[in-house]
Design an enzyme around this catalytic site. Structure first.
Site, PDB file in Angstrom:
ATOM      1  N   GLU A   1     -24.738  43.772 -43.396  1.00 17.59           N
ATOM      2  CA  GLU A   1     -25.614  44.771 -42.791  1.00 17.59           C
ATOM      3  C   GLU A   1     -27.065  44.375 -43.053  1.00 17.59           C
ATOM      4  O   GLU A   1     -27.423  43.944 -44.150  1.00 17.59           O
ATOM      5  CB  GLU A   1     -25.299  46.116 -43.434  1.00 17.59           C
ATOM      6  CG  GLU A   1     -26.276  47.227 -43.162  1.00 17.59           C
ATOM      7  CD  GLU A   1     -26.047  48.423 -44.066  1.00 17.59           C
ATOM      8  OE1 GLU A   1     -26.495  49.518 -43.688  1.00 17.59           O
ATOM      9  OE2 GLU A   1     -25.426  48.272 -45.150  1.00 17.59           O
ATOM     10  N   TRP A   2     -27.899  44.530 -42.034  1.00 21.79           N
ATOM     11  CA  TRP A   2     -29.338  44.291 -42.212  1.00 21.79           C
ATOM     12  C   TRP A   2     -29.986  45.551 -42.774  1.00 21.79           C
ATOM     13  O   TRP A   2     -29.799  46.648 -42.246  1.00 21.79           O
ATOM     14  CB  TRP A   2     -29.999  43.923 -40.887  1.00 21.79           C
ATOM     15  CG  TRP A   2     -31.485  43.704 -41.032  1.00 21.79           C
ATOM     16  CD1 TRP A   2     -32.462  44.652 -40.967  1.00 21.79           C
ATOM     17  CD2 TRP A   2     -32.134  42.465 -41.284  1.00 21.79           C
ATOM     18  NE1 TRP A   2     -33.697  44.076 -41.164  1.00 21.79           N
ATOM     19  CE2 TRP A   2     -33.519  42.731 -41.369  1.00 21.79           C
ATOM     20  CE3 TRP A   2     -31.691  41.150 -41.454  1.00 21.79           C
ATOM     21  CZ2 TRP A   2     -34.472  41.726 -41.603  1.00 21.79           C
ATOM     22  CZ3 TRP A   2     -32.625  40.148 -41.695  1.00 21.79           C
ATOM     23  CH2 TRP A   2     -33.992  40.444 -41.757  1.00 21.79           C
ATOM     24  N   LEU A   3     -30.744  45.394 -43.843  1.00 20.27           N
ATOM     25  CA  LEU A   3     -31.520  46.493 -44.406  1.00 20.27           C
ATOM     26  C   LEU A   3     -32.989  46.108 -44.387  1.00 20.27           C
ATOM     27  O   LEU A   3     -33.355  44.994 -44.779  1.00 20.27           O
ATOM     28  CB  LEU A   3     -31.087  46.785 -45.853  1.00 20.27           C
ATOM     29  CG  LEU A   3     -29.654  47.274 -46.064  1.00 20.27           C
ATOM     30  CD1 LEU A   3     -29.366  47.425 -47.554  1.00 20.27           C
ATOM     31  CD2 LEU A   3     -29.416  48.594 -45.333  1.00 20.27           C
TER      32      LEU A   3
ATOM     33  N   ASP B   1     -26.126  39.878 -61.989  1.00 20.99           N
ATOM     34  CA  ASP B   1     -27.196  38.891 -61.761  1.00 20.99           C
ATOM     35  C   ASP B   1     -28.479  39.636 -61.406  1.00 20.99           C
ATOM     36  O   ASP B   1     -29.133  39.359 -60.402  1.00 20.99           O
ATOM     37  CB  ASP B   1     -26.789  37.935 -60.634  1.00 20.99           C
ATOM     38  CG  ASP B   1     -27.677  36.696 -60.561  1.00 20.99           C
ATOM     39  OD1 ASP B   1     -28.498  36.481 -61.486  1.00 20.99           O
ATOM     40  OD2 ASP B   1     -27.562  35.937 -59.576  1.00 20.99           O
TER      41      ASP B   1
END
Length: 290
Positions: free
Chosen positions: A92-94, A194
């Protein structure tokens, strides 16, 4: 058809097809990254060599595990696959803004860490960067961190030619690690794994977002320690976390131990001055236990 065109076509086909617009964005020494617009939807695409598919699949599983808790926003995985010589992960693009490593993230991270497992580890191995990270379940935290974290990094460093004091003192530390962690009995918290500043941001709403995880269940202080390794997290982040869930005595020593894992990993990935830093950290830890 070029290799690049082959994997791009495979990604678009996996998403249902249509006219696609690709734009290279950022990237790192570890992955190439792209923005893809297709079918009126925008995606974020990570690309690596085909043998790295398992690494990308494990990342997707880690994001799903974080999302299930509902404490912190993460980009949703859409699909993974291979084509020709490439492996890809579609997310998904955020629209991410600057900052986000603040009090809101501190509270959200504490909430994430309240999600625990019966044992230390995870249901699959994954990677830290591109370095293999073994996650076989273990009941004892000191043994897990010794055998699944520090020992493999030291062995890899030896194969890369980093020997001498690093290996001599590293072996001493492995033997003394149970004594160093004596009396410390953390819950197996779900960890990002991380959490440096480059893997956290925020949405326009101010809600914190984390990504690029190396998920496993371990001592929550391991996530906190990494936020202090390279900086970038504000005092309000640390204060909010501690207000939500205070840390136990001895954290300063454990912070050095847990961050040694990441410094050794940077030595194995990038070389440079990380060897001297790792030796100094090992020296400080050995001084703690005589």
């Amino acid at each position: 058809m070029t290799t690049a065109a082959a994997w791009q076509t495979a990604v678009v086909d996996a998403l249902g097809g249509g006219a696609a617009q690709w734009s290279a964005v950022g990237g790192s020494a570890l992955n190439a990254t792209w923005r893809l617009d297709v079918g009126g939807v925008r995606y974020f695409v990570k690309v690596n060599a085909a043998p790295r598919l398992a690494m990308l699949e494990a990342e997707a599983d880690g994001l799903r595990a974080l999302a299930r808790v509902g404490a912190i926003r993460v980009p949703a995985p859409v699909t993974t696959g291979t084509a020709a010589a490439a492996a890809f992960l579609v997310l998904e693009w955020l629209d991410l803004g600057r900052g986000g490593r603040d009090a809101a993230l501190g509270r959200a991270l504490a909430a994430l860490h309240r999600s625990t497992a019966p044992r230390f580890g995870w249901n699959r191995d994954n990677t830290i960067g591109t370095t293999p990270q073994a996650n076989a379940w273990h009941d004892d935290w000191a043994a897990f961190f010794r055998d699944r974290r520090l020992a493999p990094q030291l062995a890899l460093a030896a194969r890369h030619g980093h020997r001498g004091a690093l290996q001599r003192d590293g072996e001493r530390l492995l033997a003394l690690l149970p004594a160093l962690l004596a009396g410390h009995r953390p819950a197996p918290s779900l960890l990002h794994g991380d959490l440096w500043s480059g893997n956290a941001a925020r949405l326009a709403t101010g809600a914190p977002v984390v990504f690029d995880p190396a998920v496993y269940c371990g001592d929550r202080e391991a996530d906190l320690a990494m936020t202090e390794l390279f900086g970038g997290f504000g005092a309000d982040f640390h204060a909010a976390y501690r207000e939500a869930w205070p840390l136990e005595p001895g954290y300063a020593t454990r912070r050095t131990l847990y961050n040694l894992y990441h410094v050794l990993n940077h030595l194995n990935l990038f070389g440079g001055s990380y060897g001297a830093e790792a030796e100094a950290m090992i020296g400080r830890l050995l001084a703690e236990v005589g």
